[in-house]
Write a protein that holds these residues in place. Structure first.
Motif, PDB file in Angstrom:
ATOM      1  N   SER A  93       0.839  -1.197   0.000  1.00  8.01           N
ATOM      2  CA  SER A  93       0.000   0.000   0.000  1.00  8.01           C
ATOM      3  C   SER A  93       0.878   1.252   0.000  1.00  8.01           C
ATOM      4  O   SER A  93       1.935   1.301   0.651  1.00  8.01           O
ATOM      5  N   ALA A  94       0.451   2.243  -0.754  1.00  9.23           N
ATOM      6  CA  ALA A  94       1.218   3.494  -0.826  1.00  9.23           C
ATOM      7  C   ALA A  94       1.334   4.140   0.547  1.00  9.23           C
ATOM      8  O   ALA A  94       2.362   4.750   0.882  1.00  9.23           O
ATOM      9  N   GLU A  95       0.303   4.014   1.366  1.00 10.16           N
ATOM     10  CA  GLU A  95       0.330   4.604   2.705  1.00 10.16           C
ATOM     11  C   GLU A  95       1.472   4.040   3.541  1.00 10.16           C
ATOM     12  O   GLU A  95       2.170   4.783   4.242  1.00 10.16           O
ATOM     13  N   LYS A  96       1.691   2.730   3.452  1.00  9.61           N
ATOM     14  CA  LYS A  96       2.766   2.119   4.228  1.00  9.61           C
ATOM     15  C   LYS A  96       4.124   2.404   3.606  1.00  9.61           C
ATOM     16  O   LYS A  96       5.097   2.716   4.321  1.00  9.61           O
ATOM     17  N   GLU A 111       5.099   4.902   1.811  1.00 13.52           N
ATOM     18  CA  GLU A 111       5.500   6.308   1.876  1.00 13.52           C
ATOM     19  C   GLU A 111       6.060   6.700   3.235  1.00 13.52           C
ATOM     20  O   GLU A 111       6.491   7.844   3.420  1.00 13.52           O
ATOM     21  N   ARG A 112       6.070   5.783   4.190  1.00 12.66           N
ATOM     22  CA  ARG A 112       6.758   6.046   5.461  1.00 12.66           C
ATOM     23  C   ARG A 112       8.264   6.036   5.263  1.00 12.66           C
ATOM     24  O   ARG A 112       9.007   6.533   6.115  1.00 12.66           O
ATOM     25  N   GLU A 126      11.427   8.542  -0.541  1.00 13.28           N
ATOM     26  CA  GLU A 126      10.719   8.398  -1.823  1.00 13.28           C
ATOM     27  C   GLU A 126      11.327   7.306  -2.691  1.00 13.28           C
ATOM     28  O   GLU A 126      10.610   6.495  -3.277  1.00 13.28           O
ATOM     29  N   GLU A 160       4.168  -4.905  11.130  1.00 11.39           N
ATOM     30  CA  GLU A 160       4.429  -3.555  11.629  1.00 11.39           C
ATOM     31  C   GLU A 160       5.735  -3.522  12.425  1.00 11.39           C
ATOM     32  O   GLU A 160       6.475  -2.523  12.379  1.00 11.39           O
TER      33      GLU A 160
END
Length: 626
Positions: free
Chosen positions: A276-279, A281-282, A285, A378
């Motif tokens: 997922s992009a959300e994960k 992007e932590r 880049e 996680e």
């Protein structure tokens, strides 16, 4: 006169009531018949029975004649290749299924593995066969009388006992489906009476398609009768407009050939794993872009651009094994040479358990590994965020400072432990060439420090944690040793101008500064098949499965221990999944032994424009040569 007097006249009917005629009072009586229906006239009844018997006799005679002609007809027809779909990405063709089936049933190693209860529990192959037979027994009795009472080789010989082929096409997404799936085309060369009946049933099924809905027609295969006993089942939108003479001429004619496998990697769509992009992007880049869509195995093995086709023909070697030969058409990754392995003082002439030289993209390999580490965890995500932060503090960017300096050839080997080695475990050895002009030493040091908490020169410093790396510099050479609390093995790796080399256990003295650095030898642990080859292959994999059995069992035991300690499973769930750990380990050891003597080699073409050659040899359990 008494009523039972035989000479008495018959009783007279009563007189009709006044005003009614005799006909109205007593209508003519019809002879009774079963069901209360009037009987047919004798002539009409006989004619109907005769006509029906004639029709039934005609059907029986026509069917018998058709079956007799089919059983005694001369075989012929074009090969499957003449009708094969041009856009197939994977195909498997078997020339004689019945012969191959009988060979498997009489092979002692195959049957020993098949009778292993743990193998059946793990593979579920026997369970699937039992369910298929149970479903077959529920079919109408007439069907089972025609095609056989039981689902076994003898009854299926006429239907699937000869030439068969399966072709997978590029994945496509049908309306109403969430995921694209590869449609398939199945070819069967049938024979005898049962084969003729199957062709009749297929033709009638095609006639019935016009009465079905568009969705049903799209999902159900279309039957094709291609002549010479060759039939096919294909999706509605696949056109089998053969024969294609070029494909027919390409067919391999060999009296001993058993099967042919063809793969077109360029069109093969591997299952795309994504984060997922959300994960993702932590992370920074550049790292996030690698994790959102990680490299697949074609990237890792440097198969971009991909070969046009990989084709392999298999045949029995006459000694319980298989021999294969084929062609690698299209781009072949170049081999610019491998690095030398570390020698942990093994006796001269030690034969490796595994010896391989393969193409590799070190960057794609690392990002694929990192994706597997953090996807769905996680805890691991937080760990790698911290590690990437440490490397950023060192000013290290892996895509800039490490991977461009790594070579494209990995040398792999597995060897027995030296005599007196405390850990009685096989040794894994790996080597990767580096840019000799500018080896990425600083990037490798930073990665080691970030991955294992800390890096010390010579001796551990104050505050050393459970895991840390010791570095022993020696001029242009650097030796690194991993120390882990409670572990008896000490993984070691070296960085030199020649390359990067890893040894799974450097021995009990490896953590001491006075320990000598292992020697490096370019031809160390080469297999006998490689040493005796007149022309060296560009890429190869040689495996001694019987001697690798212990290592396979140890690796699987480690997997079970990791799974037991994982938070994903409760104790009861683990016991349900693995009721007998020892039996599972033995089963994987048997799988390794079944791998036996295995060799896969790719040889470069002799002339420009030609295809590279593929050779395969396999003999289970290392059966001795005659």
């Amino acid at each position: 006169m008494p009523p039972d007097d035989p000479n008495a006249p018959p009783p007279q009917p009563p007189a009709p009531p006044s005003g009614a005629s005799a006909v109205e009072a007593h209508p003519p009586q019809q002879p009774s018949s079963p069901g209360g229906r009037p009987p047919q006239r004798p002539a009409s009844f006989i004619w109907t029975v005769f006509r029906r018997l004639a029709v039934a006799l005609y059907i029986l005679l026509a069917t018998w004649l058709s079956l007799w002609i089919a059983r005694h007809a001369t075989e012929g027809g074009l090969p499957v290749h003449a009708y094969s779909p041009e856009d197939a990405v994977l195909s498997l063709r078997i020339w004689d299924v019945d012969k191959s089936w009988r060979a498997l049933e009489s092979h002692p190693d195959v049957m020993e593995l098949w009778r292993d209860p743990e193998f059946q529990r793990w593979s579920k192959m026997g369970e699937g066969l039992t369910k298929a037979r149970a479903k077959y027994r529920k079919l109408p009795g007439l069907v089972r009388r025609i095609f056989g009472n039981e689902l076994d080789r003898g009854n299926l010989r006429d239907l699937v006992g000869r030439e068969n082929a399966v072709y997978l096409l590029p994945p496509r997404k049908l309306p109403g489906e969430e995921e694209a799936k590869p449609p398939g085309v199945i070819f069967l060369r049938v024979q005898g009476g049962r084969g003729t009946l199957l062709r009749m049933v297929g033709a009638m099924a095609n006639l019935a398609r016009k009465d079905k809905s568009e969705e049903d027609r799209r999902r159900e295969p279309v039957f094709h009768d291609l002549g010479g006993g060759l039939i096919a089942f294909a999706p509605e939108d696949v056109e089998l407009s053969g024969p294609r003479e070029a494909a027919a001429a390409r067919d391999i004619v060999s009296p001993t050939a058993a099967a042919e496998l063809s793969i077109r990697p360029r069109d093969l769509l591997l299952r795309a794993e994504q984060m997922s992009a959300e994960k993702a992007e932590r992370f920074e880049e550049q790292v996030a872009q690698k994790l959102i869509k990680p490299p697949d195995w074609l990237d890792i093995l440097r198969l971009r651009p991909s070969p046009d086709e990989l084709r392999l023909v298999l045949e029995p070697d006459g000694h319980g094994g298989l021999a294969g030969h084929g062609a690698w058409a299209g781009a072949l990754p170049a081999n610019h040479g491998s690095a030398a392995l570390l020698d942990p003082a093994l006796p001269p002439g030690t034969e490796p358990l595994l010896d391989a030289e393969l193409p590799v993209d070190a960057g794609a390999w690392f990002w694929h590994y990192l994706f597997g580490e953090i996807n769905g965890s996680e805890k691991n995500t937080r760990r790698w965020l911290e590690r990437m932060g440490r490397m950023s503090e060192d000013g290290v960017n892996l895509e800039r400072d490490l991977f461009p300096y790594a070579g494209g050839t990995v040398r792999l080997a597995v060897a027995p432990p030296p005599d007196g080695w405390p850990a009685k475990q096989e040794l894994l050895l790996l080597a990767l060439p580096l840019d000799a002009q500018d080896p990425p030493r600083a990037a490798l040091r930073s990665l080691a420090r970030a991955r294992w908490n800390d890096l010390f020169d010579g001796r551990p410093g104050p505050g050393a944690e459970k895991e840390y790396v010791l570095r022993f510099p020696d001029g242009a050479n650097e030796r690194f040793v991993l120390n882990r609390e409670g572990k008896f093995t000490h993984p070691m790796w070296t960085v030199t101008d020649a390359g990067f080399a890893v040894l799974s256990d450097g021995g009990p003295d490896a953590i001491f500064p006075t320990a000598p650095a292992p020697a490096q030898n370019a031809d160390f642990l080469r297999s006998k098949a490689w040493r005796e080859a007149a022309a060296k292959p560009a890429w190869y994999l040689h495996l001694d499965g019987a001697r690798m059995a212990h290592a396979f069992g140890a690796l699987y035991q480690m997997k079970l221990e990791d799974e037991r300690d994982s938070a994903k499973f409760k104790a009861a769930d683990f016991l349900e999944r693995h009721p007998d750990e020892a039996a599972e380990v033995r089963m994987f050891q048997n799988l390794a032994r079944f791998g036996g003597a295995f060799a896969l080699e790719v040889r470069p073409p002799e002339h420009s424009g030609e295809a590279a050659a593929i050779e395969l040899r396999w003999r289970p359990k290392l059966q001795s040569d005659p």
